[in-house]
Write a protein that holds these residues in place. Sequence first.
Motif, short mmCIF file in Angstrom:
data_model
loop_
_atom_site.label_atom_id
_atom_site.label_comp_id
_atom_site.label_asym_id
_atom_site.label_seq_id
_atom_site.Cartn_x
_atom_site.Cartn_y
_atom_site.Cartn_z
N SER A 108 -10.52 -4.76 15.47
CA SER A 108 -11.36 -5.95 15.39
C SER A 108 -11.38 -6.55 13.98
O SER A 108 -11.63 -7.73 13.81
N GLU A 109 -11.10 -5.73 12.99
CA GLU A 109 -11.11 -6.20 11.60
C GLU A 109 -10.08 -5.42 10.81
O GLU A 109 -9.94 -4.21 10.99
N ILE A 110 -9.32 -6.09 9.96
CA ILE A 110 -8.32 -5.41 9.13
C ILE A 110 -8.96 -5.10 7.78
O ILE A 110 -9.25 -6.01 7.01
N PRO A 111 -9.19 -3.83 7.48
CA PRO A 111 -9.84 -3.50 6.20
C PRO A 111 -8.92 -3.74 5.02
O PRO A 111 -7.70 -3.58 5.11
N ASP A 112 -9.52 -4.13 3.90
CA ASP A 112 -8.79 -4.28 2.64
C ASP A 112 -8.99 -3.04 1.80
O ASP A 112 -10.13 -2.59 1.61
N ARG A 113 -7.92 -2.48 1.29
CA ARG A 113 -7.99 -1.25 0.49
C ARG A 113 -7.50 -1.51 -0.93
O ARG A 113 -6.59 -2.29 -1.15
N ASN A 114 -8.11 -0.80 -1.88
CA ASN A 114 -7.63 -0.88 -3.26
C ASN A 114 -7.44 0.53 -3.81
O ASN A 114 -7.76 1.53 -3.15
N LEU A 115 -6.93 0.62 -5.02
CA LEU A 115 -6.55 1.92 -5.59
C LEU A 115 -7.73 2.86 -5.81
O LEU A 115 -7.54 4.07 -5.93
N SER A 116 -8.94 2.33 -5.85
CA SER A 116 -10.10 3.20 -6.09
C SER A 116 -10.27 4.22 -4.97
O SER A 116 -10.88 5.27 -5.17
N LEU A 117 -9.71 3.97 -3.80
CA LEU A 117 -9.79 4.94 -2.71
C LEU A 117 -9.01 6.21 -3.03
O LEU A 117 -9.30 7.27 -2.52
N PHE A 118 -7.98 6.07 -3.88
CA PHE A 118 -7.22 7.24 -4.32
C PHE A 118 -7.81 7.81 -5.61
O PHE A 118 -7.90 9.04 -5.77
N THR A 119 -8.17 6.92 -6.52
CA THR A 119 -8.52 7.37 -7.87
C THR A 119 -10.02 7.59 -8.09
O THR A 119 -10.40 8.33 -8.99
N GLY A 120 -10.85 6.90 -7.30
CA GLY A 120 -12.29 7.00 -7.50
C GLY A 120 -12.80 6.20 -8.68
O GLY A 120 -13.98 6.26 -9.02
N ASP A 121 -11.92 5.43 -9.32
CA ASP A 121 -12.33 4.62 -10.47
C ASP A 121 -11.55 3.31 -10.46
O ASP A 121 -10.98 2.93 -9.44
N GLU A 122 -11.49 2.64 -11.60
CA GLU A 122 -10.82 1.34 -11.69
C GLU A 122 -9.39 1.45 -12.20
O GLU A 122 -8.84 0.49 -12.74
N SER A 123 -8.77 2.61 -12.04
CA SER A 123 -7.40 2.80 -12.51
C SER A 123 -6.43 1.87 -11.78
O SER A 123 -6.67 1.45 -10.65
N HIS A 124 -5.31 1.58 -12.46
CA HIS A 124 -4.30 0.69 -11.89
C HIS A 124 -3.01 1.44 -11.53
O HIS A 124 -2.02 0.81 -11.16
N PHE A 125 -3.04 2.76 -11.62
CA PHE A 125 -1.85 3.56 -11.29
C PHE A 125 -2.29 4.90 -10.70
O PHE A 125 -3.28 5.50 -11.15
N TRP A 126 -1.52 5.36 -9.71
CA TRP A 126 -1.81 6.68 -9.11
C TRP A 126 -0.53 7.18 -8.45
O TRP A 126 0.27 6.40 -7.92
N MET A 127 -0.31 8.48 -8.48
CA MET A 127 0.80 9.08 -7.75
C MET A 127 0.44 10.48 -7.31
O MET A 127 -0.47 11.12 -7.87
N ASP A 128 1.15 10.97 -6.29
CA ASP A 128 0.88 12.31 -5.77
C ASP A 128 2.03 12.74 -4.88
O ASP A 128 2.97 11.97 -4.62
N LYS A 129 1.94 13.96 -4.38
CA LYS A 129 2.90 14.45 -3.39
C LYS A 129 2.50 13.94 -2.01
O LYS A 129 1.33 13.63 -1.76
N THR A 130 3.47 13.88 -1.11
CA THR A 130 3.19 13.39 0.24
C THR A 130 2.63 14.47 1.17
O THR A 130 2.12 14.14 2.23
N ALA A 131 2.71 15.74 0.76
CA ALA A 131 2.19 16.82 1.61
C ALA A 131 0.69 16.62 1.85
O ALA A 131 -0.07 16.30 0.93
N ASN A 132 0.27 16.76 3.10
CA ASN A 132 -1.15 16.62 3.49
C ASN A 132 -1.73 15.25 3.14
O ASN A 132 -2.94 15.12 2.94
N LEU A 133 -0.89 14.24 3.09
CA LEU A 133 -1.34 12.92 2.66
C LEU A 133 -2.44 12.37 3.58
O LEU A 133 -3.47 11.88 3.11
N LEU A 134 -2.22 12.46 4.89
CA LEU A 134 -3.20 11.89 5.82
C LEU A 134 -4.46 12.74 5.92
O LEU A 134 -5.55 12.22 6.21
N GLN A 135 -4.33 14.03 5.68
CA GLN A 135 -5.51 14.89 5.68
C GLN A 135 -6.42 14.54 4.51
O GLN A 135 -7.65 14.61 4.62
#
Length: 288
Positions: free
Chosen positions: A4-31
């Motif tokens: 019903s609605e397409i959510p907008d996501r930004n990097l804070s969902l990964f970083t928890g702050d206002e960072s502009h860069f993030w990286m990680d391994k893909t293992a357990n990504l969806l978990q």
Amino acid sequence: MQISEIPDRNLSLFTGDESHFWMDKTANLLQRFPFLEYPHRQDFFMLLFIDDAEGEISIDNQKIRLDSAKVIVIKPRCISSIDINRKAKGKIICFTEDFFSLRYNNNILDQFSFLDDTSKLFVRLSEEEADKWEYLLEIFFKEFNLHRRESAKVLRSYLNILLFDLERLYDPSGFVVNNSPKQQKIKEFEKLIDKDFKIKKMPAAYADLLNVTPNYLNKICKEVTNYTAGDLIRKRIVIEAQRLIHFTNYSINEIADQLGFENASYFITFFKRQTNKTPEQFRRLSNQ
């Protein structure tokens, strides 16, 4: 999957702050980040280096199977969802345009062909290329985790290396710097379209913002892109219409309203003229 609605996501969902860069391994990504499994928009670039994985990534109306080594590019504004197995091997890199432009002026991101809206979404890697990417990304990842002095500058340099290497894989003929005044003006025009296409649908409105005449804007659009200024505006509207038709359960009336059309009849006529299908026909075919 329609929502019903397409959510907008930004990097804070990964970083928890206002960072502009993030990286990680893909293992357990969806978990760790379950929102990635469902259709969403994001305001950042995402590079996925897949070494060995199972699943599928959906970007707008295209699906990419996950198997052997490849690099997948998800650009801002696209609607994407990720289905990837728990033990997937690879790396994920997310960055904003601002992160890259802080060092590299004149928005050099515009020069990478694989970041263009019309480019293909992934490139498959040979065994040799995959080994090189795995090595580079491991160094990159260590730098990201160490948080040492001037780390952001080093991370930008590593990112620049990866982007140029990816450009070579996408376009072996070579990196072309599009820095003529006309090409820069077209880039400005395209950014304005992205921002205002729902309310400004005529070239004259953009020409005014760009301090040029409508005739001149149309001329340089044809010269640089082989499309008229009006074509570029209509192409952007169609892309957004297709996203809303495919991914949401909005009615055609609601989609017409969201896109700034006076009524659904006008929108249906516009969409059919551009795609040779009515919105309902497109919805039915894209969801088969």
